[in-house]
Design an enzyme around this catalytic site. Sequence first.
Site, PDB file in Angstrom:
ATOM      1  N   HIS A 187      -2.667  -3.601  16.189  1.00 48.06           N
ATOM      2  CA  HIS A 187      -3.062  -4.806  15.464  1.00 48.06           C
ATOM      3  C   HIS A 187      -4.183  -5.540  16.211  1.00 48.06           C
ATOM      4  O   HIS A 187      -5.026  -6.190  15.587  1.00 48.06           O
ATOM      5  CB  HIS A 187      -1.877  -5.760  15.300  1.00 48.06           C
ATOM      6  CG  HIS A 187      -0.830  -5.278  14.347  1.00 48.06           C
ATOM      7  ND1 HIS A 187       0.167  -4.418  14.726  1.00 48.06           N
ATOM      8  CD2 HIS A 187      -0.635  -5.529  13.038  1.00 48.06           C
ATOM      9  CE1 HIS A 187       0.951  -4.163  13.691  1.00 48.06           C
ATOM     10  NE2 HIS A 187       0.480  -4.826  12.641  1.00 48.06           N
TER      11      HIS A 187
ATOM     12  N   ASP B  10      -3.023   2.494   7.373  1.00 49.71           N
ATOM     13  CA  ASP B  10      -2.402   1.255   7.815  1.00 49.71           C
ATOM     14  C   ASP B  10      -3.378   0.135   7.446  1.00 49.71           C
ATOM     15  O   ASP B  10      -4.506   0.379   7.007  1.00 49.71           O
ATOM     16  CB  ASP B  10      -2.143   1.303   9.323  1.00 49.71           C
ATOM     17  CG  ASP B  10      -1.000   0.382   9.753  1.00 49.71           C
ATOM     18  OD1 ASP B  10      -0.631  -0.514   8.972  1.00 49.71           O
ATOM     19  OD2 ASP B  10      -0.491   0.565  10.870  1.00 49.71           O
TER      20      ASP B  10
END
Length: 616
Positions: A263, A336
């Site tokens: 992330h 993702d």
Amino acid sequence: MPDTSTGSDTGTGSTRRDTARPSRRAVLAATAGLTAALTVPAGADAADGDRRLRELISRMTLEEKVGQLFVTRVYGHSATAPDQADIDTNLKELGVRTAAELIAKYRVGGIIYFAWAHNTRDPRQIAALSDGIQRASLAQPRGLPVLIATDQEHGAVCRIGKPATLLPGAMAIGAGRSRSDARTLGRISGAELRAMGVHQDYAPDADVNVNPANPVIGVRSFGADPDAVAALVAAEVRGYQSAGVAATVKHFPGHGDTSVDSHYGFPVITHSRELWERLDAVPFRAAIRAGVDSVMTGHIQFPALDGSGDPATLSRPVLTGILREELGYDGVVITDSLGMQGVRTKYGDDRVPVLALKAGVDQLLNPPSLDVAWNAVLTAVHNGELTEDRLDESILRILRLKARRGVLDHPWARPDRIGRTVGTKAHLATADRIAERTTTLLVNEDRTLPFDPRRERRVLVVGADPASPSGTTGPPTGVLAAALTELGFAATALSTGTAPSAATVDKAVTAAGNADAVVVATYNVTAGSSQRTLVDRLLATGRPVAVVAVRNPYDIAQLPAVRACLATYCWTDVELRAAARVLAGRVAPRGRLPVPVQQADDPARELYPIGHGLTY
């Protein structure tokens, strides 16, 4: 991601409600052409079904094709009438006011629900939102049902909370070692999601977590044994898909040995190709054999598989060469989130979606700017970098998935089933029983446990109170104290946090003087953590002390003096209540470690191996 509604109700002054069930007449009118196009005569083969899907694709404009590739967020509880704050956020991030406007403008093929996007207030609201999205899409020219998705992994990652059933997370299921429980988890979760109009779940996690310092996977993984992980992944996939929900295994080619969170950074996996075959690949192969509908990519660099330095999400050698050609996978490949730093480090947001498609991706998840990404793909087709045929390949896979899970025939939520499906007594009881089979007793010297309310009536519960996963009650100390009180103890809770100060430690020690026993909830204990000081000071009082590691089982390596320790693998209510029943001796601990615990001062040596677990 976005939620949508009918194109005619996109004004800010719209009063149309999307809480009503679409009438039979409206459904038939909206889907008549689609149903006729997709009807396959009895005995028809897959090729005949594909022919009908290709006919649908041939009618799409290029702009509609581009939209079908995207799965995006949208803010609000309603497809047509979200709160003003959500309208403002939609305008800022997406350039539209509502999900309905989003559908009309971009014709997206998928929407992802998040609690933080205010999509998931309660089951009936979610069902109404889902139906609003479908009405918005089917009202468009050549409109198709939208694939509605979410991250409902259970354990640490859940987007839909109570009153939906929340089950133990993956590492807890790994400790239980039951394929039946994994399959049951998928079946229950899938049935509840489908009732609320959700068709695709980004679960289960197929990563093999071999790095105790992994900051992003950890307890989201079933464990460190690739064969055990593979068996549970396959079982959960079958459970979800038996309930009509597409399962999604992640994060290919394997995110289990990272010390960087994708992330926020760009992880590098240093495994050799041979190690990847023996470790990371095993669960993905099992998922493919189980017929998994979709595979999610990882924003990780894997030099042994592709030396270009590109993330796997953008790697043709990884996604086409290995996943499609070597492993034989022809289902949907989804990225993702494209808003994560791991995929944005090397290329700009306008290049990422184009490169992902060139690598072999089908669905583009949650780009930071939908407008930039959508237009980048459109431009790439216009300038010849991508062909329309390439888009058609991905759209065909997406439509196959929608057809296989019944989304093309019946995209609607099932509000009539919510009361008898979502959060039922039977489902909640099953969740409790599964959790009891996962709680792991790591240490129990001198038979410290179980506690007996006749002998240790007054119990002090102290420790870390991390924010509870979505939709659970929390905080952990409060949940444990309440559960112990229900079991006949007089339990009180004192939150001391993940980094207790000296004054807080003193307060806990003073409180322990009035208790017969102490329970300490620990969370990610490190060598320098003041949680260690708290535990040591409480042990010095002479009171019986039991540690409950509410996230990582590795905590015990930092607490060598502890005489009793349980691992729950997550701090959701269902796992904490099960731990309370084990502490009280109402059930015997049955879980066994799905990961090894290394010695804190010598990581090369195992303190507790995979399979370790005590009982009463």
